[in-house]
Enzyme design. Structure first.
Site, PDB file in Angstrom:
ATOM      1  N   PHE A   8       5.070  39.191  -4.745  1.00 41.31           N
ATOM      2  CA  PHE A   8       5.087  40.595  -4.314  1.00 41.31           C
ATOM      3  C   PHE A   8       6.476  41.201  -4.505  1.00 41.31           C
ATOM      4  CE2 PHE A   8       1.481  38.820  -2.195  1.00 41.31           C
ATOM      5  CZ  PHE A   8       0.568  39.853  -2.110  1.00 41.31           C
TER       6      PHE A   8
ATOM      7  N   CYS B 170       8.535  56.164   0.335  1.00 36.71           N
ATOM      8  CA  CYS B 170       7.136  56.604   0.314  1.00 36.71           C
ATOM      9  C   CYS B 170       7.114  58.121   0.467  1.00 36.71           C
ATOM     10  CB  CYS B 170       6.300  55.951   1.415  1.00 36.71           C
ATOM     11  SG  CYS B 170       4.531  56.301   1.174  1.00 36.71           S
TER      12      CYS B 170
ATOM     13  N   CYS C  34       2.003  57.949   6.936  1.00 46.63           N
ATOM     14  CA  CYS C  34       0.752  57.665   7.658  1.00 46.63           C
ATOM     15  C   CYS C  34       1.091  57.094   9.033  1.00 46.63           C
ATOM     16  CB  CYS C  34      -0.079  56.652   6.879  1.00 46.63           C
ATOM     17  SG  CYS C  34      -0.343  57.118   5.155  1.00 46.63           S
TER      18      CYS C  34
ATOM     19  N   CYS D  62       0.839  53.289   9.363  1.00 48.77           N
ATOM     20  CA  CYS D  62       1.550  52.510   8.332  1.00 48.77           C
ATOM     21  C   CYS D  62       2.076  51.184   8.901  1.00 48.77           C
ATOM     22  CB  CYS D  62       2.712  53.331   7.783  1.00 48.77           C
ATOM     23  SG  CYS D  62       3.592  52.462   6.471  1.00 48.77           S
ATOM     24  N   ASP D  63       1.773  50.068   8.219  1.00 50.59           N
ATOM     25  CA  ASP D  63       2.288  48.771   8.667  1.00 50.59           C
ATOM     26  C   ASP D  63       3.467  48.298   7.819  1.00 50.59           C
ATOM     27  OD1 ASP D  63       0.929  48.123   6.358  1.00 50.59           O
ATOM     28  OD2 ASP D  63      -0.412  46.644   7.269  1.00 50.59           O
ATOM     29  N   THR D  64       3.987  49.191   6.974  1.00 44.69           N
ATOM     30  CA  THR D  64       5.167  48.832   6.175  1.00 44.69           C
ATOM     31  C   THR D  64       6.232  49.935   6.263  1.00 44.69           C
ATOM     32  OG1 THR D  64       4.038  49.722   4.226  1.00 44.69           O
ATOM     33  CG2 THR D  64       3.982  47.333   4.513  1.00 44.69           C
TER      34      THR D  64
ATOM     35  N   GLU E 224      -0.250  48.593  -6.264  1.00 44.38           N
ATOM     36  CA  GLU E 224      -0.845  49.086  -5.005  1.00 44.38           C
ATOM     37  C   GLU E 224      -0.273  50.481  -4.786  1.00 44.38           C
ATOM     38  OE1 GLU E 224      -2.664  47.600  -2.419  1.00 44.38           O
ATOM     39  OE2 GLU E 224      -2.860  45.610  -3.292  1.00 44.38           O
TER      40      GLU E 224
ATOM     41  N   HIS F 118      -4.239  38.027   4.989  1.00 41.79           N
ATOM     42  CA  HIS F 118      -2.900  37.503   5.311  1.00 41.79           C
ATOM     43  C   HIS F 118      -2.604  37.635   6.811  1.00 41.79           C
ATOM     44  CE1 HIS F 118      -2.652  41.705   4.277  1.00 41.79           C
ATOM     45  NE2 HIS F 118      -1.466  41.835   4.841  1.00 41.79           N
TER      46      HIS F 118
END
Ligand code: SF4
Length: 203
Positions: free
Chosen positions: A23, A29, A33, A36-38, A98, A197
């Protein structure tokens, strides 16, 4: 390029779920959102040349063999990916992108996982024929009408994946409801998924 992290793991989302993957998380970004988890990718990142990034991926592959590199974020398409994709292909990697789908680049990605986001669930029309999968986070914002709209925008062969938000119980229940509503209404190729994951507690 501005890079947040580079690591070896297993693809936890979508149709490529379960395959060893390297990855590259790119910084920045264009959306915010609330689920958002990142968020760590929203800003910052370390500058890296394409050459040093490719060298790092070669080293990772020696330790953790993987045929695929996943370019993720943040939103990777905020940066020009053409040179990196060419370098990865020259090394024999296949490249997954992605993206939230709001931007477009004509680089020859091998797999585009598109995840349109609320409230508009907009995707750039140039992706509509080539996206291999459409991942829909089952957040509080998601409605049946949004699923119906997306189903109308993408070819029937492209699955729409209902992905519960961080595998949470209430989101899973909503995903199942929407899945059944879609089936009863005759919407084709709607599927249920989970983030693998997060179940295995790996990166
Ligand atoms: S598009 Fe993705 S990375 Fe950007 S804010 Fe939304 S969930 Fe986070």
């Amino acid at each position: 390029m501005k890079i947040v992290e580079v690591f070896a793991s297993v693809q936890g989302e979508g149709l490529r779920q379960g395959l060893p993957t390297l990855f590259v998380r790119l910084a920045g970004c264009n959306l915010r959102c609330r689920f958002c988890d990142t968020q760590k990718a929203w800003r910052g990142g370390r500058p890296k040349t394409e050459a040093s990034l490719l060298k790092r991926l070669d080293a990772l592959r020696r330790r953790d063999p993987a045929a695929w590199v996943c370019l993720t974020g943040g939103e990777p398409l905020l940066q020009d990916l053409g040179g990196l994709v060419a370098g990865l292909h020259a090394r024999g990697f296949k490249v997954q992108l992605e993206t939230n789908g709001t931007l477009f680049q004509p680089a020859p990605f091998d797999w585009v996982a598109l995840s349109p986001k609320p409230p508009a669930y907009f995707s750039h029309p140039r992706w509509r024929a080539s996206a291999k999968e459409v991942k829909i986070v089952v957040s509080r914002d998601l409605t049946y009408a949004a699923i119906e709209k997306l189903r109308g925008e993408f070819p029937v062969r492209t699955p729409l994946l209902l992905q519960p938000q961080s595998n949470r119980a209430e989101s899973r229940a909503k995903a199942l409801r929407l899945f059944r509503d879609s089936a009863r209404a005759g919407l084709p190729n709607i599927r249920l998924t989970l983030q693998l994951h997060k179940i295995y507690k790996i990166k």
